[in-house]
Design a protein around this motif. Structure first.
Motif, PDB file in Angstrom:
ATOM      1  N   HIS A   1      41.898  56.996  32.325  1.00 35.44           N
ATOM      2  CA  HIS A   1      42.367  56.890  33.697  1.00 35.44           C
ATOM      3  C   HIS A   1      43.839  56.488  33.665  1.00 35.44           C
ATOM      4  CE1 HIS A   1      41.954  56.391  38.008  1.00 35.44           C
ATOM      5  NE2 HIS A   1      42.650  55.276  37.906  1.00 35.44           N
ATOM      6  N   ASP A   2      44.627  57.075  34.560  1.00 31.79           N
ATOM      7  CA  ASP A   2      46.043  56.713  34.629  1.00 31.79           C
ATOM      8  C   ASP A   2      46.251  55.656  35.707  1.00 31.79           C
ATOM      9  OD1 ASP A   2      47.123  58.375  32.597  1.00 31.79           O
ATOM     10  OD2 ASP A   2      46.766  60.115  33.887  1.00 31.79           O
ATOM     11  N   PHE A   3      46.858  54.549  35.307  1.00 31.69           N
ATOM     12  CA  PHE A   3      47.144  53.460  36.239  1.00 31.69           C
ATOM     13  C   PHE A   3      48.638  53.448  36.506  1.00 31.69           C
ATOM     14  CE2 PHE A   3      43.295  52.351  34.107  1.00 31.69           C
ATOM     15  CZ  PHE A   3      42.523  51.748  35.075  1.00 31.69           C
ATOM     16  N   ALA A   4      49.075  53.942  37.609  1.00 28.17           N
ATOM     17  CA  ALA A   4      50.498  54.016  37.937  1.00 28.17           C
ATOM     18  C   ALA A   4      51.250  52.757  37.476  1.00 28.17           C
ATOM     19  CB  ALA A   4      50.659  54.236  39.418  1.00 28.17           C
ATOM     20  N   ALA A   5      51.967  52.137  38.362  1.00 21.86           N
ATOM     21  CA  ALA A   5      52.763  50.968  37.969  1.00 21.86           C
ATOM     22  C   ALA A   5      52.123  49.702  38.520  1.00 21.86           C
ATOM     23  CB  ALA A   5      54.189  51.133  38.462  1.00 21.86           C
ATOM     24  N   LEU A   6      50.783  49.680  38.539  1.00 27.23           N
ATOM     25  CA  LEU A   6      50.099  48.554  39.161  1.00 27.23           C
ATOM     26  C   LEU A   6      50.255  47.272  38.357  1.00 27.23           C
ATOM     27  CD1 LEU A   6      46.767  50.296  40.142  1.00 27.23           C
ATOM     28  CD2 LEU A   6      48.718  49.765  41.616  1.00 27.23           C
ATOM     29  N   ASP A   7      50.127  46.171  39.062  1.00 29.43           N
ATOM     30  CA  ASP A   7      50.263  44.863  38.433  1.00 29.43           C
ATOM     31  C   ASP A   7      49.374  43.867  39.183  1.00 29.43           C
ATOM     32  OD1 ASP A   7      51.361  43.316  36.438  1.00 29.43           O
ATOM     33  OD2 ASP A   7      53.363  44.135  36.796  1.00 29.43           O
ATOM     34  N   GLY A   8      49.288  42.654  38.644  1.00 31.87           N
ATOM     35  CA  GLY A   8      48.606  41.573  39.337  1.00 31.87           C
ATOM     36  C   GLY A   8      47.203  41.933  39.772  1.00 31.87           C
ATOM     37  N   SER A   9      46.837  41.521  41.006  1.00 34.28           N
ATOM     38  CA  SER A   9      45.463  41.738  41.454  1.00 34.28           C
ATOM     39  C   SER A   9      45.203  43.212  41.779  1.00 34.28           C
ATOM     40  CB  SER A   9      45.162  40.847  42.657  1.00 34.28           C
ATOM     41  OG  SER A   9      45.993  41.216  43.726  1.00 34.28           O
ATOM     42  N   ALA A  10      46.270  43.964  42.068  1.00 33.21           N
ATOM     43  CA  ALA A  10      46.087  45.406  42.316  1.00 33.21           C
ATOM     44  C   ALA A  10      45.584  46.095  41.051  1.00 33.21           C
ATOM     45  CB  ALA A  10      47.403  46.041  42.772  1.00 33.21           C
ATOM     46  N   LEU A  11      46.089  45.658  39.892  1.00 34.84           N
ATOM     47  CA  LEU A  11      45.624  46.220  38.614  1.00 34.84           C
ATOM     48  C   LEU A  11      44.176  45.803  38.362  1.00 34.84           C
ATOM     49  CD1 LEU A  11      46.092  47.772  35.988  1.00 34.84           C
ATOM     50  CD2 LEU A  11      47.148  45.719  35.024  1.00 34.84           C
ATOM     51  N   ASP A  12      43.842  44.552  38.661  1.00 32.42           N
ATOM     52  CA  ASP A  12      42.456  44.094  38.513  1.00 32.42           C
ATOM     53  C   ASP A  12      41.509  44.940  39.358  1.00 32.42           C
ATOM     54  OD1 ASP A  12      42.826  42.074  36.672  1.00 32.42           O
ATOM     55  OD2 ASP A  12      43.211  40.540  38.195  1.00 32.42           O
ATOM     56  N   ASP A  13      41.909  45.214  40.585  1.00 34.13           N
ATOM     57  CA  ASP A  13      41.063  46.019  41.483  1.00 34.13           C
ATOM     58  C   ASP A  13      40.879  47.434  40.937  1.00 34.13           C
ATOM     59  OD1 ASP A  13      40.864  43.833  43.095  1.00 34.13           O
ATOM     60  OD2 ASP A  13      42.338  44.527  44.583  1.00 34.13           O
ATOM     61  N   ALA A  14      41.987  48.006  40.435  1.00 33.21           N
ATOM     62  CA  ALA A  14      41.917  49.377  39.895  1.00 33.21           C
ATOM     63  C   ALA A  14      41.031  49.410  38.652  1.00 33.21           C
ATOM     64  CB  ALA A  14      43.320  49.881  39.568  1.00 33.21           C
ATOM     65  N   LEU A  15      41.143  48.385  37.799  1.00 36.05           N
ATOM     66  CA  LEU A  15      40.300  48.300  36.596  1.00 36.05           C
ATOM     67  C   LEU A  15      38.835  48.143  36.971  1.00 36.05           C
ATOM     68  CD1 LEU A  15      42.482  46.052  34.277  1.00 36.05           C
ATOM     69  CD2 LEU A  15      41.461  48.225  33.595  1.00 36.05           C
ATOM     70  N   ASP A  16      38.587  47.354  38.002  1.00 36.15           N
ATOM     71  CA  ASP A  16      37.216  47.148  38.459  1.00 36.15           C
ATOM     72  C   ASP A  16      36.602  48.469  38.936  1.00 36.15           C
ATOM     73  OD1 ASP A  16      35.004  45.410  39.063  1.00 36.15           O
ATOM     74  OD2 ASP A  16      35.463  45.824  41.164  1.00 36.15           O
ATOM     75  N   ALA A  17      37.376  49.223  39.707  1.00 37.20           N
ATOM     76  CA  ALA A  17      36.884  50.519  40.195  1.00 37.20           C
ATOM     77  C   ALA A  17      36.627  51.471  39.028  1.00 37.20           C
ATOM     78  CB  ALA A  17      37.914  51.129  41.160  1.00 37.20           C
ATOM     79  N   PHE A  18      37.556  51.475  38.062  1.00 37.88           N
ATOM     80  CA  PHE A  18      37.400  52.329  36.875  1.00 37.88           C
ATOM     81  C   PHE A  18      36.144  51.929  36.095  1.00 37.88           C
ATOM     82  CE2 PHE A  18      38.772  52.976  32.273  1.00 37.88           C
ATOM     83  CZ  PHE A  18      38.491  54.334  32.260  1.00 37.88           C
ATOM     84  N   ALA A  19      35.949  50.585  35.917  1.00 38.58           N
ATOM     85  CA  ALA A  19      34.788  50.099  35.163  1.00 38.58           C
ATOM     86  C   ALA A  19      33.484  50.544  35.821  1.00 38.58           C
ATOM     87  CB  ALA A  19      34.834  48.571  35.052  1.00 38.58           C
ATOM     88  N   TRP A  20      33.433  50.508  37.159  1.00 43.57           N
ATOM     89  CA  TRP A  20      32.212  50.952  37.861  1.00 43.57           C
ATOM     90  C   TRP A  20      32.009  52.450  37.703  1.00 43.57           C
ATOM     91  CZ3 TRP A  20      28.143  48.351  39.389  1.00 43.57           C
ATOM     92  CH2 TRP A  20      28.276  46.973  39.632  1.00 43.57           C
TER      93      TRP A  20
END
Lengths: 275, 173
Positions: free
Chosen positions: A221-240
């Motif tokens: 999965h490509d994670f743009a330039a996310l950081d902080g809690s936005a990155l956590d949220d994106a990782l959580d969605a990816f993990a699910w």
């Protein structure tokens, strides 16, 4: 625990490999290092009528680095690639992941392309190919084609290889300047199958995370330039989205947690390496 | 292109422990069984027979590898060393074997032949391994008796002793 009977062909020309595969289809298996095929044969999960040995073909034993790519022939053993002096400079992600492939004693015989052919969902080499956007070169009597790694792997131990095709080489992009890489794996013991493994590639376009051991194949999965809690949220969605399953070694929930934590760690490390 | 028929036995020629040997094998015969049943070299043990336990590890063409994950016909023409090659003469043990004895690095002994062959190869290439490197390398072997600590101690001590010796005296002196 003994293999069923099979004919054994020691190929001396590439065309002979193609002939055996074309004539026998799914009843033929290619043997290179044999480190995944032999257990399959001994447990009789595979019962081919003919096994064709490709380790006497010098043209498959080469590592070619040029024009920004590294081409690894089907006869190249994992230990041979690990001992290649240019590896950590040309492709540091592969250099970081290879020591996690099996044990030293199996890397001495196992090949890079053999691991791709086996397509175990927790395997490191398919993970690296998917993370880097590598390709797989297939050849047969009908000709030659290249296929992107992320569509080559089609599920648990299954690939887009047709039954008459030989995996002739793996092709990886060499490290572009200004890119960062990181790899982490979690298992019960070094050398065991990964419960989860994560690889990250950071470039000026963003950061890619690839995960093995969770879904039925290496997934990115490509994670743009996310950081902080936005990155956590994106990782959580990816993990699910990886649709993890419970098994003997870990629960689905545990695997998702590994993706969240190791995913974040490798993304941050890859970005630091780039800086 | 040599094609070996599944139901027939085929001549396999190897150099084993410095001797030219030959015997017959079906294509499906594992190298472990070839060594034990055809050549009578029963020092190489058969554990899990799918590459996990490491009991069958031998030196194949200069590197430690699993005999159970190799077909006898694949090894045709190759050079192999087994645990029988380690002792310099009957009644005398190699430096590595002596270290195993001193440190009680074996109890039942089932895994020992494989571990000795792995370490014998490893210490040739890496005469001064760190404890961490040895731990990772020994990860390719299972031992259910010792808890590994005595094996690690024996390997470290053997490495030090071998390193002190002159190169031509190494391992088999």
């Amino acid at each position: 625990m003994k293999p069923a009977r099979f004919d054994y062909v020691r190929a001396e020309h590439l065309a002979e490999v193609h002939d055996v595969l074309a004539e026998n289809g799914n009843d033929a298996r290619v043997i290179a290092g044999g480190q995944t095929l032999l257990p399959m044969l001994s447990m009789r999960l595979a019962r081919p009528k003919v096994v064709v040995d490709i380790m006497h073909l010098p043209q498959l034993q080469t590592i070619d680095a040029d024009k920004g790519t590294i081409r690894i022939g089907a006869g190249v053993r994992q230990a041979q690639l690990l001992g290649w002096p240019l590896l950590s400079d040309r492709q540091p992600l592969l250099a970081a992941a290879l020591p996690w492939v099996g044990h030293a004693q199996t890397r001495n015989r196992g090949t890079i392309c053999g691991s791709l052919a086996h397509a175990d969902p927790s395997a490191e080499i398919p993970l690296v190919l998917v993370a880097l956007g590598g390709t797989i070169e297939l050849s047969s009597r009908r000709g030659r084609r290249r296929i992107a790694a992320d569509i080559f792997f089609t599920g648990m131990m299954s690939t887009a290889r047709s039954e008459d095709e030989l995996i002739e080489a793996a092709i990886l992009p060499a490290r572009p300047t200004g890119s960062g890489y990181a790899f982490q794996e979690f298992g019960r013991r070094h050398g065991d199958f990964a419960i989860a493994a994560c690889a990250a590639v950071a470039t000026d376009k963003g950061t890619r995370l690839a995960v093995a051991g969770v879904a039925d194949r290496a997934t990115m999965h490509d994670f743009a330039a996310l950081d902080g809690s936005a990155l956590d949220d994106a990782l959580d969605a990816f993990a699910w989205d990886l649709d993890a399953r419970d098994d003997l070694h870990a629960t689905a929930r545990y695997r998702r947690e590994l993706v969240r934590r190791m995913g974040r760690a490798v993304i941050e490390e890859a970005r630091r390496c780039r800086a | 292109m040599p094609r070996l028929n599944a139901t027939q036995r085929h001549r396999v020629r190897l150099t084993v422990n410095g001797r030219q040997v030959e015997a017959d094998a079906e294509p499906r015969m594992l190298l472990t069984d070839f060594l034990r049943h055809e050549l009578g070299l029963t020092g190489t043990h058969v554990g899990c027979e799918h590459g996990v336990c490491g009991a069958c590890t031998i030196d194949i063409d200069g590197v430690p590898a699993r005999a159970c994950l190799t077909l006898a016909v694949q090894a045709d023409g190759g050079t192999i060393r087994t645990v029988e090659s380690l002792a310099p003469e009957p009644g005398r043990l190699s430096i590595l074997q002596q270290a195993f004895r001193r440190h009680h690095a074996l109890q039942c002994g089932f895994c020992t032949a494989g571990i000795l062959m792995s370490l014998d190869c490893y210490l040739r290439d890496r005469p001064e391994p760190t404890e961490a490197e040895l731990r990772e390398f020994l990860g390719g072997h299972l031992c259910r008796c010792t808890g590994y600590t005595p094996i690690l101690k024996a390997a470290l001590e053997a490495a030090t002793m071998l390193h002190k010796k002159r190169p031509e005296e190494q391992l088999h002196a």
